[in-house]
Motif scaffolding. Structure first.
Motif, PDB file in Angstrom:
ATOM      1  N   ALA A 282      56.824  30.177 152.327  1.00  0.00           N
ATOM      2  CA  ALA A 282      56.681  29.971 151.236  1.00  0.00           C
ATOM      3  C   ALA A 282      57.235  29.083 150.150  1.00  0.00           C
ATOM      4  CB  ALA A 282      55.753  30.727 149.636  1.00  0.00           C
ATOM      5  N   LEU A 286      56.497  25.233 148.384  1.00  0.00           N
ATOM      6  CA  LEU A 286      56.812  24.891 146.905  1.00  0.00           C
ATOM      7  C   LEU A 286      58.117  24.517 146.442  1.00  0.00           C
ATOM      8  CD1 LEU A 286      55.849  28.834 145.684  1.00  0.00           C
ATOM      9  CD2 LEU A 286      54.778  26.786 145.593  1.00  0.00           C
ATOM     10  N   ASP A 305      46.905  29.637 137.635  1.00  0.00           N
ATOM     11  CA  ASP A 305      46.773  30.517 137.300  1.00  0.00           C
ATOM     12  C   ASP A 305      47.626  30.970 138.773  1.00  0.00           C
ATOM     13  OD1 ASP A 305      44.443  31.546 138.884  1.00  0.00           O
ATOM     14  OD2 ASP A 305      45.371  33.045 138.873  1.00  0.00           O
ATOM     15  N   PRO A 306      48.805  31.464 139.093  1.00  0.00           N
ATOM     16  CA  PRO A 306      49.621  31.880 139.751  1.00  0.00           C
ATOM     17  C   PRO A 306      48.929  32.138 141.648  1.00  0.00           C
ATOM     18  CG  PRO A 306      50.921  32.971 138.226  1.00  0.00           C
ATOM     19  CD  PRO A 306      49.224  32.223 137.319  1.00  0.00           C
ATOM     20  N   HIS A 307      48.329  33.140 141.440  1.00  0.00           N
ATOM     21  CA  HIS A 307      47.076  34.241 142.009  1.00  0.00           C
ATOM     22  C   HIS A 307      46.405  32.345 143.056  1.00  0.00           C
ATOM     23  CE1 HIS A 307      47.639  37.881 141.656  1.00  0.00           C
ATOM     24  NE2 HIS A 307      47.519  37.952 140.407  1.00  0.00           N
ATOM     25  N   THR A 308      45.712  31.620 141.691  1.00  0.00           N
ATOM     26  CA  THR A 308      45.079  30.543 142.544  1.00  0.00           C
ATOM     27  C   THR A 308      45.122  29.883 143.331  1.00  0.00           C
ATOM     28  OG1 THR A 308      43.218  31.619 140.648  1.00  0.00           O
ATOM     29  CG2 THR A 308      43.135  28.674 142.284  1.00  0.00           C
ATOM     30  N   ALA A 309      47.237  29.210 143.059  1.00  0.00           N
ATOM     31  CA  ALA A 309      48.112  28.845 143.859  1.00  0.00           C
ATOM     32  C   ALA A 309      48.769  29.950 144.928  1.00  0.00           C
ATOM     33  CB  ALA A 309      49.128  28.557 142.841  1.00  0.00           C
ATOM     34  N   ALA A 310      48.749  30.375 145.178  1.00  0.00           N
ATOM     35  CA  ALA A 310      49.218  31.301 146.019  1.00  0.00           C
ATOM     36  C   ALA A 310      47.758  31.001 147.374  1.00  0.00           C
ATOM     37  CB  ALA A 310      49.080  33.166 145.423  1.00  0.00           C
ATOM     38  N   GLU A 311      47.026  31.700 147.218  1.00  0.00           N
ATOM     39  CA  GLU A 311      45.162  31.505 147.704  1.00  0.00           C
ATOM     40  C   GLU A 311      45.817  29.741 148.202  1.00  0.00           C
ATOM     41  OE1 GLU A 311      41.229  31.103 146.010  1.00  0.00           O
ATOM     42  OE2 GLU A 311      41.851  33.853 145.851  1.00  0.00           O
ATOM     43  N   ILE A 313      48.097  27.741 149.288  1.00  0.00           N
ATOM     44  CA  ILE A 313      49.336  27.574 149.794  1.00  0.00           C
ATOM     45  C   ILE A 313      48.670  28.698 151.024  1.00  0.00           C
ATOM     46  CG2 ILE A 313      51.366  28.438 149.788  1.00  0.00           C
ATOM     47  CD1 ILE A 313      52.081  26.702 148.042  1.00  0.00           C
ATOM     48  N   ALA A 314      48.485  30.244 151.193  1.00  0.00           N
ATOM     49  CA  ALA A 314      47.572  30.521 152.047  1.00  0.00           C
ATOM     50  C   ALA A 314      47.064  30.024 152.985  1.00  0.00           C
ATOM     51  CB  ALA A 314      47.340  31.584 151.485  1.00  0.00           C
ATOM     52  N   ARG A 315      45.907  29.114 152.137  1.00  0.00           N
ATOM     53  CA  ARG A 315      45.272  28.155 152.831  1.00  0.00           C
ATOM     54  C   ARG A 315      45.957  27.237 154.167  1.00  0.00           C
ATOM     55  NH1 ARG A 315      41.034  27.153 149.067  1.00  0.00           N
ATOM     56  NH2 ARG A 315      41.153  28.840 148.402  1.00  0.00           N
ATOM     57  N   LEU A 316      47.058  26.608 153.657  1.00  0.00           N
ATOM     58  CA  LEU A 316      48.342  26.255 153.616  1.00  0.00           C
ATOM     59  C   LEU A 316      48.825  26.558 155.315  1.00  0.00           C
ATOM     60  CD1 LEU A 316      49.363  23.829 151.014  1.00  0.00           C
ATOM     61  CD2 LEU A 316      48.001  22.259 152.591  1.00  0.00           C
TER      62      LEU A 316
END
Lengths: 323, 323
Positions: A282, A286, A305-311, A313-316
């Motif tokens: 991560a 980032l 928001d951070p949750h969407t951003a984390a999602e 990144i997870a997809r990547l």
């Protein structure tokens, strides 16, 4: 002159203290070669009894660890002591008083003492501690005592996966409330009322007894936590503590829970290592020039928001992004 | 009757306390709908001043948080207080004494107080606390105070990403050594010697001053940590503390560090969320019937070590396994 991983491995199995110390430092520093040695050592681990000691600051955990080690030495067992202090990132190491108390023991070649602070990132300490437990185990120590200062989440996580978890409390002054109210009530196999020559010791033991009665999952079929009173400073009650730890080990072996505990600890180790791995991934994603740089900009602009951003990144990162 | 996410969102922005409380509970319980509300709320956050309060147990953090809140209320500001206690998994919530002290304040509609224990998994508390900061921020609170009990790794991580981090110490008895030796020396922007009517207060302040002089990265160009003496019980020094916090904020704004801190906090949030995600993914992979079941068996048979197993799992989970 640099020591090769193979050399270190041989020396460690040969019982060279300095090899053990060196490998531990390599683990703490995150030196890649340490991995190779850990992998090779793995098949020699699994024999030590691993005892966790936790409790509130000032409860006398360090002294108790020292007394226990003394006791086991008299029984002819070799000892490893790991003092985990996540708050010691800055100055490192244990308090001076503990160091002095330990001095007598540390001259004994059959005793290996190590303080660990949090050098690495979050979660890093748990992985490093598990690695050190495995190293001491593989190096032939009969007993490994893991003492944690404080009762933070990480420390609790660490002792949770020892074979026997000893929770240290002491009488009086509201302090015991903090110790008892903690989530550590759930993880204790043996409870110690240390400094039991002080006023209120009987009361503290009775309070503990009562709280343990109402502990969830507490039943006839499971292990019944034992309460032991000690005065660690002069060694009172240490034999009783050792006996309680022993009978818990007996229970683990007879009930088949020892194997289950081992599996749980391994799972926790793998999870922790993966957590570190993803942390690095991560960080990379980032970081400057990474695919997440744009996400950070959009977060700062309050677009996502951070949750969407984390999602994202997870997809990547993941093949099949977990929910 | 279940409240829809849209309803909750409207009510929360409309200033309904109960909507805020409900959303926080949903976050703590990991209710999926909470995510939707958090996403929508995100663009309303970013206005609050976020103040962290940390220090050793018994240093009087809670009382100080209470006094600070009182002070800000007199200035006409609205307040959110989050008391984080990772050890409270079992009983939950703050100590009774704190609750009573807070009572007067909590009747004030412009004050929102919430205790948070560690309900979820490791790392879960940091994410949940950040979510709650964002909720209080979006709900219009001018100041959010995050008070952490103890100085474990997770707590330190939490306050590290507040705008201004206040480290609370107190005079005497060796206790201050534990507070000062902690890694929190590095994260403090303002240091408080609380209970400064006690013997040894001047000495503690002098010790702090000296330790801060030798603090790495401490220079003329950076922020120079301020030391404030208080007696939280009767409110002495609270105005000075508020002034120190204010001047730190001023520094952040003028130096451009405020934005940098915001980015750092967002990065930390994303990393924490991802860490939780991978934890769940690993749990799945290692669970019954998962691809990792065989790995666990081989680990238990001492054929492979946890690092190798984690690598194997990473290969299954990640598109390009990180090193």
């Amino acid at each position: 002159v640099a020591e090769s991983a193979a050399d270190l491995y041989e020396k460690l199995l040969g019982g060279e203290r300095r090899a053990t110390a060196r490998l531990i430092t390599m683990v703490e520093d995150g030196v890649p070669e340490a991995r190779e040695v850990l992998q090779r050592l793995h098949r020699y681990s699994g024999k030590a009894r691993i005892i966790g000691l936790t409790g509130s600051p000032g409860s006398g955990k360090s002294t108790l660890a020292f007394r226990l080690a003394e006791y086991y030495r008299k029984e002819g067992l070799s000892i490893g002591i790991i003092a985990v202090d996540p708050t010691s990132a800055f100055t490192g190491g244990a308090l001076l008083g503990d160091r002095i108390r330990m001095q007598g023991l540390s001259a004994d070649p059959e005793v290996f003492i190590r303080s660990m602070g949090s050098r690495g990132a979050l979660g890093g300490l748990a992985v490093a501690t598990n690695d050190v437990i495995n190293i001491l185990d593989a190096s032939g120590k009969d007993v490994v005592i893991v003492e944690t200062v404080g009762a933070g989440q990480v420390e609790v996580e660490i002792v949770k996966f020892t074979h026997t978890c000893v929770v240290v409390t002491m009488p009086g002054g509201g302090d015991e409330i903090q110790a008892i109210k903690a989530g550590i009530l759930e993880i204790g196999d043996v409870f110690v009322v240390n400094k039991s020559d002080r006023e209120g010791a009987a009361r503290t033991a009775a309070d503990l007894e009562m709280m343990l009665e109402t502990k969830p999952g507490y039943g006839a079929a499971a292990w019944k936590p034992v309460i032991v009173s000690t005065v660690a400073l002069d060694g009172e009650g240490v034999a009783e503590l050792a006996a309680a730890i022993d009978s818990h080990r007996q229970f683990l072996v007879e009930s088949g829970n020892l194997e289950e505990k081992t599996i749980l600890r391994m799972k926790a180790e793998v999870r922790e290592i993966l957590s570190q791995t993803v942390g690095r991934a991560a960080e990379g994603a980032l970081g400057p020039g990474g695919p997440g740089e744009e996400l950070l900009r959009r977060m700062a602009a309050r677009e996502i928001d951070p949750h969407t951003a984390a999602e994202e990144i997870a997809r990547l990162l993941f093949k099949a992004p977990p929910d």
